[in-house]
Design an enzyme around this catalytic site. Structure first.
Site, PDB file in Angstrom:
ATOM      1  N   LYS A 158       0.863  -1.180   0.000  1.00 42.42           N
ATOM      2  CA  LYS A 158       0.000   0.000   0.000  1.00 42.42           C
ATOM      3  C   LYS A 158       0.899   1.229   0.000  1.00 42.42           C
ATOM      4  CE  LYS A 158      -1.773   2.959   2.172  1.00 42.42           C
ATOM      5  NZ  LYS A 158      -1.715   4.462   1.998  1.00 42.42           N
TER       6      LYS A 158
ATOM      7  N   GLU B 289       9.107   0.969  11.389  1.00 43.05           N
ATOM      8  CA  GLU B 289      10.167   1.984  11.291  1.00 43.05           C
ATOM      9  C   GLU B 289       9.458   3.320  11.329  1.00 43.05           C
ATOM     10  OE1 GLU B 289      12.015   4.899   9.967  1.00 43.05           O
ATOM     11  OE2 GLU B 289      12.299   3.886   8.040  1.00 43.05           O
TER      12      GLU B 289
ATOM     13  N   CYS C 128      12.926  10.469   8.302  1.00 40.18           N
ATOM     14  CA  CYS C 128      12.577  10.172   9.689  1.00 40.18           C
ATOM     15  C   CYS C 128      13.777  10.226  10.625  1.00 40.18           C
ATOM     16  CB  CYS C 128      11.888   8.817   9.779  1.00 40.18           C
ATOM     17  SG  CYS C 128      12.706   7.515   8.849  1.00 40.18           S
TER      18      CYS C 128
ATOM     19  N   GLU D  11       8.461  15.891  16.150  1.00 38.19           N
ATOM     20  CA  GLU D  11       8.946  15.702  14.788  1.00 38.19           C
ATOM     21  C   GLU D  11       8.244  16.671  13.839  1.00 38.19           C
ATOM     22  OE1 GLU D  11      10.129  11.988  11.941  1.00 38.19           O
ATOM     23  OE2 GLU D  11       8.165  11.888  12.890  1.00 38.19           O
TER      24      GLU D  11
END
Length: 498
Positions: free
Chosen positions: A191, A266, A300, A401
């Site tokens: 996906k 992750e 990330c 973040e």
């Protein structure tokens, strides 16, 4: 800060505004609902394609196809054959690499210099997994039971894998999920992110061209809350491999409870990048800057918390700000562009919000701090490379973040206190250390609570070296032998021989 000029755009053969279907069981099909969504170039707003919008019914179809393949002919395919398929796929990716790199640039905005630079990584991963396909083995184990009992283990593919990837590196993210699945004998439903689905669909074409059987690789574009959620909770999916935000990762863990499927995650990060006064500052300035500015900060493991020793703080942070101001921002198709757009309006709003928060919290923007809208940039999602100075550990820009080109520069004096401060985050994905003192490098690397520590470099990656997080940055590893193990079950076999 330089701004690249408008450039003529040649219509990409896979991004010409036409309609793209999804791949299920070796066939290109419409969504069961008939729905479509659009994907746009974030640098220009131009329509690239309309794409079949998958939802729960399409996930059901894809998982059923993957299950049939897994329990049918795919289970008879030998490791050598799987290896050859991966090597053939690597050949096709190499032959079409310019097209694939342009497609990544068009769909998510990364500079073409960056997407072309992924060549070694993409091909290396496929060939590494090809090598691993014939290196899977169990063990003969001496047991201590009385009598003659022989014991050994088998490594077996876990089954149907639901793979959900983000938008910040479609080509390598697709390979990172498909490669180990094929190597181990699993099947996969991929996906891709709705912001950048085109490269994954093209990879699906190349998989078929490489001779990978129908149902082994399925690609279902759609939204996270529909297609992604259906895949994460599907009772016939044996494992979910997810890359994305920690919030979505938590949702996937909850969704996995139905059949206790294996999960590898992750997730996000707020990585410390530490510069000591004894570092080679000439190397550390561009290293620390591009640890965040690369891919417009949409990585990330970006080193967004820049800890700088007090005695060189003003000089070093000033030089990083100057470096950021000189970067050329523009359309990723321009080979001179160093910083492309953010991927979407939603991401633009998020990053802009944090720019406002930083200034309200009392941080000082030495470079950047706002959106770019002049000239050729007017229709895209461009943010200036930003360096905030005078950042305190408890500020939101130092704790949350941002996923944009924003550095939070923090001063430190006491090296022992530094470690506590560097580890004072819910995340633990990446980290950096800049020093010419070898003992210090080893000591700090051991003390940091993160899955990767880069010393006098940042963001180094290799297919043989595992990558993953501590704490809220997830669990499981990608790349390396550990990655392959994530797709395998271990079976113990006992045989009484006498």
């Amino acid at each position: 800060m330089a701004v690249s000029q408008a450039i003529p755009i040649t219509r990409h053969p896979y991004a010409d505004g036409s309609y793209k279907k999804m791949l299920i069981d070796g066939k290109w099909v419409d969504a069961a609902s008939g729905k479509k969504f659009e994907t746009h170039n974030p640098a220009t707003g131009e329509l690239l394609a309309s794409v079949a919008e998958g939802d729960a019914e399409d996930i059901n179809r894809a998982v059923a196809a993957a299950r049939r393949a897994f329990e049918g002919p795919w289970s008879k395919v030998k490791p050598f054959e799987r290896q050859n398929m991966l090597l053939k796929l690597a050949e096709l990716v190499e032959a079409n690499f310019e097209e694939l790199s342009q497609l990544d640039t068009l769909d998510m905005g990364a500079p073409i210099s960056r997407t072309r630079g992924n060549r070694l990584r993409a091909l290396g991963m496929l060939r590494y997994y090809a090598g691993q396909a014939t290196a899977i083995h169990g063990e003969t184990i001496e047991n201590s039971l009385p009598g003659e009992i022989f014991s050994y283990t088998l490594k077996e593919p876990i089954g149907v894998v639901g793979a959900i990837i983000p938008w910040n590196g479609p080509l390598t993210a697709s390979i990172w999920k498909i490669g180990p699945a094929i190597a181990t004998g699993c099947t996969v439903v991929l996906k891709p992110a709705e912001e950048s689905p085109l490269t994954s669909l093209r990879i699906g074409e190349l998989c078929m061209e490489a001779g990978i059987p129908p149902g082994v690789v399925n690609v279902v574009p759609g939204y996270g809350e529909t297609a992604g959620a259906a895949l994460a909770s599907h009772p016939d999916v044996d494992k979910v491999a997810f890359t994305g935000s920690h919030v979505t990762g938590q949702s996937i863990i909850r969704a996995s409870a139905g059949n206790l499927k294996r999960v590898s995650l992750e997730l996000g990060g707020k990585s410390p990048d530490i510069v000591f006064a004894d570092a080679d500052l000439d190397a550390a300035v561009p290293g620390a800057a591009m640890a965040v500015f690369a891919n417009s900060g949409q990585i990330c493991s970006a080193g967004t918390r820049l800890f700088v020793e007090q005695k060189v703080y003003d000089e070093f942070v000033g030089r990083v700000a100057e470096f950021g101001r000189k970067l050329q921002v523009g359309n990723g198709l321009d080979p001179n562009t160093q910083i492309g757009p953010l991927v979407s309006q939603q991401q633009m709003d998020r990053v802009s919000g944090y720019l406002d928060i930083g200034q309200k919290e009392g941080a000082k923007a030495l470079a950047g701090g706002g959106r770019l809208t002049e000239g050729a940039l007017s229709k895209g999602y461009f943010v200036q490379p930003t360096v905030f100075a005078n950042v305190q550990d408890n500020m939101r820009i130092a704790q949350e973040e941002i996923f944009g080109p924003v550095i939070s520069a923090i001063s430190f004096k006491d090296p022992d206190e530094l470690i506590k401060r560097a580890n004072a985050t819910t995340f633990g994905l990446g980290s950096g250390v800049w020093t010419t003192n070898v003992s210090k490098a080893h000591q700090v690397a051991k003390a940091l609570r993160a899955g990767s520590v880069w010393v006098n470099c940042y963001q180094a990656m290799d297919p043989a070296v595992p990558f993953g997080g501590y704490k809220m940055s997830g669990y499981g590893r990608e790349s390396g032998k550990q990655h392959v193990e994530e797709y395998l079950n271990v079976k113990a076999v006992w045989i009484k021989t006498g």
